[in-house]
Design a protein around this motif. Sequence first.
Motif, PDB file in Angstrom:
ATOM      1  N   UNK A 319       0.742  -1.138  -0.201  1.00 49.82           N
ATOM      2  CA  UNK A 319      -0.198   0.003   0.174  1.00 49.82           C
ATOM      3  C   UNK A 319       0.957   1.364  -0.114  1.00 49.82           C
ATOM      4  N   UNK A 320       0.727   2.003  -1.003  1.00 57.24           N
ATOM      5  CA  UNK A 320       1.444   3.467  -1.207  1.00 57.24           C
ATOM      6  C   UNK A 320       3.136   2.922  -1.277  1.00 57.24           C
ATOM      7  N   UNK A 321       3.370   1.850  -1.783  1.00 61.07           N
ATOM      8  CA  UNK A 321       4.667   1.412  -2.081  1.00 61.07           C
ATOM      9  C   UNK A 321       5.230   1.913  -3.693  1.00 61.07           C
ATOM     10  N   UNK A 322       6.306   1.800  -4.058  1.00 61.58           N
ATOM     11  CA  UNK A 322       6.792   2.105  -5.267  1.00 61.58           C
ATOM     12  C   UNK A 322       7.782   1.250  -5.481  1.00 61.58           C
ATOM     13  N   UNK A 323       8.389   0.758  -6.732  1.00 64.82           N
ATOM     14  CA  UNK A 323       9.588   0.477  -7.086  1.00 64.82           C
ATOM     15  C   UNK A 323      10.140   1.422  -8.141  1.00 64.82           C
ATOM     16  N   UNK A 324      11.491   1.709  -7.356  1.00 64.14           N
ATOM     17  CA  UNK A 324      12.305   2.645  -8.243  1.00 64.14           C
ATOM     18  C   UNK A 324      13.619   1.765  -8.808  1.00 64.14           C
ATOM     19  N   UNK A 325      13.628   1.842  -9.879  1.00 66.39           N
ATOM     20  CA  UNK A 325      15.082   1.415 -10.621  1.00 66.39           C
ATOM     21  C   UNK A 325      16.024   2.419 -11.067  1.00 66.39           C
ATOM     22  N   UNK A 326      17.021   2.634 -10.692  1.00 69.77           N
ATOM     23  CA  UNK A 326      18.062   3.858 -10.861  1.00 69.77           C
ATOM     24  C   UNK A 326      19.364   3.399 -11.785  1.00 69.77           C
ATOM     25  N   UNK A 327      19.476   4.123 -12.948  1.00 72.28           N
ATOM     26  CA  UNK A 327      20.728   3.720 -13.617  1.00 72.28           C
ATOM     27  C   UNK A 327      20.781   4.625 -14.407  1.00 72.28           C
ATOM     28  N   UNK A 328      22.206   4.832 -15.073  1.00 75.22           N
ATOM     29  CA  UNK A 328      22.568   5.836 -16.057  1.00 75.22           C
ATOM     30  C   UNK A 328      21.974   5.677 -17.205  1.00 75.22           C
ATOM     31  N   UNK A 329      21.591   6.780 -17.949  1.00 77.11           N
ATOM     32  CA  UNK A 329      20.773   6.838 -19.291  1.00 77.11           C
ATOM     33  C   UNK A 329      21.413   5.873 -20.260  1.00 77.11           C
ATOM     34  N   UNK A 330      22.612   5.873 -20.206  1.00 74.03           N
ATOM     35  CA  UNK A 330      23.193   4.948 -21.406  1.00 74.03           C
ATOM     36  C   UNK A 330      23.052   3.644 -21.109  1.00 74.03           C
ATOM     37  N   UNK A 331      22.425   3.244 -19.934  1.00 73.86           N
ATOM     38  CA  UNK A 331      21.833   1.718 -19.910  1.00 73.86           C
ATOM     39  C   UNK A 331      20.642   1.304 -20.101  1.00 73.86           C
ATOM     40  N   UNK A 332      19.801   2.353 -20.792  1.00 70.64           N
ATOM     41  CA  UNK A 332      18.607   2.225 -21.304  1.00 70.64           C
ATOM     42  C   UNK A 332      18.742   1.830 -22.653  1.00 70.64           C
ATOM     43  N   UNK A 333      18.253   0.582 -23.335  1.00 70.95           N
ATOM     44  CA  UNK A 333      18.816   0.059 -24.407  1.00 70.95           C
ATOM     45  C   UNK A 333      17.577  -0.234 -25.157  1.00 70.95           C
ATOM     46  N   UNK A 334      17.735  -0.569 -26.636  1.00 70.54           N
ATOM     47  CA  UNK A 334      16.610  -1.075 -27.293  1.00 70.54           C
ATOM     48  C   UNK A 334      16.337  -2.488 -27.137  1.00 70.54           C
ATOM     49  N   UNK A 335      17.355  -3.129 -26.944  1.00 69.53           N
ATOM     50  CA  UNK A 335      17.224  -4.693 -26.610  1.00 69.53           C
ATOM     51  C   UNK A 335      18.271  -5.221 -25.608  1.00 69.53           C
ATOM     52  N   UNK A 336      17.719  -5.897 -24.931  1.00 66.60           N
ATOM     53  CA  UNK A 336      18.663  -6.383 -23.672  1.00 66.60           C
ATOM     54  C   UNK A 336      20.083  -7.250 -24.523  1.00 66.60           C
ATOM     55  N   UNK A 337      21.035  -7.241 -23.827  1.00 66.25           N
ATOM     56  CA  UNK A 337      22.157  -8.148 -24.339  1.00 66.25           C
ATOM     57  C   UNK A 337      22.280  -9.341 -23.114  1.00 66.25           C
ATOM     58  N   UNK A 338      21.753  -9.446 -22.128  1.00 66.22           N
ATOM     59  CA  UNK A 338      21.668 -10.494 -21.293  1.00 66.22           C
ATOM     60  C   UNK A 338      20.173 -10.883 -20.911  1.00 66.22           C
ATOM     61  N   UNK A 339      20.007 -11.796 -19.932  1.00 64.51           N
ATOM     62  CA  UNK A 339      18.748 -12.382 -19.639  1.00 64.51           C
ATOM     63  C   UNK A 339      17.728 -11.254 -18.940  1.00 64.51           C
ATOM     64  N   UNK A 340      16.589 -11.856 -18.932  1.00 66.01           N
ATOM     65  CA  UNK A 340      15.377 -10.880 -18.475  1.00 66.01           C
ATOM     66  C   UNK A 340      15.423 -11.334 -16.920  1.00 66.01           C
ATOM     67  N   UNK A 341      16.113 -10.617 -15.977  1.00 72.09           N
ATOM     68  CA  UNK A 341      16.003 -10.783 -14.693  1.00 72.09           C
ATOM     69  C   UNK A 341      14.870 -10.636 -13.908  1.00 72.09           C
ATOM     70  N   UNK A 342      14.123  -9.493 -14.386  1.00 68.50           N
ATOM     71  CA  UNK A 342      12.749  -8.976 -13.830  1.00 68.50           C
ATOM     72  C   UNK A 342      11.958  -8.612 -14.851  1.00 68.50           C
TER      73      UNK A 342
END
Length: 378
Positions: A319-342
Amino acid sequence: MKLASVIRPGDALMWGQACAEPQTLVEALVAERAALSGCRVFMGSSYSGLVRPQHADHLQLASYCGTGSNRALADAGVLDILPVSYSQLGSLIRSGRLRCDVLMIQVSPPSRQGEYSLGLAVEYLAPAFHEARAVIAEVNDQVPWTHTEPRLRREDFDLVVESSRAPVYLPFAAPSDTERQIAAHAAAWVPEGATVECGIGTLPNAILSALVGRGDLSYHSGVVCELVPQIDPRRCTGGALMGTQALFEWARENPVLRLTSSDVTHGARSLASIERFVAINSAVEVDLTGQINGELARGSYVGAVGGALDFIRAANASQDGVSIVALAAARVVEKLSGPVSVPRSEAGIFVTEHGAADLRGCTLREREKRMRAISGRS
């Protein structure tokens, strides 16, 4: 010291990770490995570098992660990876699917009541303690007595080694300007009265630094990292202390702090009871739909499935929780190069130095638009 008095060739071994690594015992195992050939070792994260690729001549090595000096073992092809969520480790140990015949632990000197503390970490050591045939303890007088579960007595140990040496330290670097920008964007999403989770490294510590002065926060995570004391948490529940002497001194006999097993820190039942739970995690890379790779970078196993999925799911359900994933912009990619962990079904808020993208309730088209906006390449 003769570990062979307790360890048999072919035994399955476990020990504490990171700052809780029993360095004297690990050094002895490496030195005596030829006499203990065939032993299977399950390691957590390691930053000591005591176990090296050449030690796989007599030891079979496995871990849930490629963090720290484990990366060199994985790159050399001598480290088997167990790709499971951290919440599963306890049940795997209890069922015998992840076997522990001998547990090697670093403990504090005993209290006046004769109770030894696990000191710097409990985590998967708690279930392993109950399942192991034998327990070897390194009593290190530089390890603080902390409130851990379970507490131990001398008769719980089959072999005891006394030491006096600094634990492995995990210092963090001063954050860069980019990391401070990311931290500021992330901190803005933390609600009043939140219970915060975050991991190790410079970026999580930068986010904690951005929360200093709030005065209304609690902390619940697998890792209690260096800057947790600065947010002055009302309550602090963790699996392990990962930092330097300043953190360890704060933890010494501190009634605010409780170190406990991964069943409690990561278990769905305990996490479900936390309101306003904020999970702050990082990633190797994230794609435009919100899928997260937390394991593989440029062909090297550097991370883990770990606890991210456990905490992200809990935050989404809180309740009223939130998931935040923080990373450098350069790590936002068109296609993952590794497995889907989440998976993208658990996507919450993603934060880079360019701002935040709230993917909750968004279609794939809208997700791509918002993720491109924080990638700096829209």
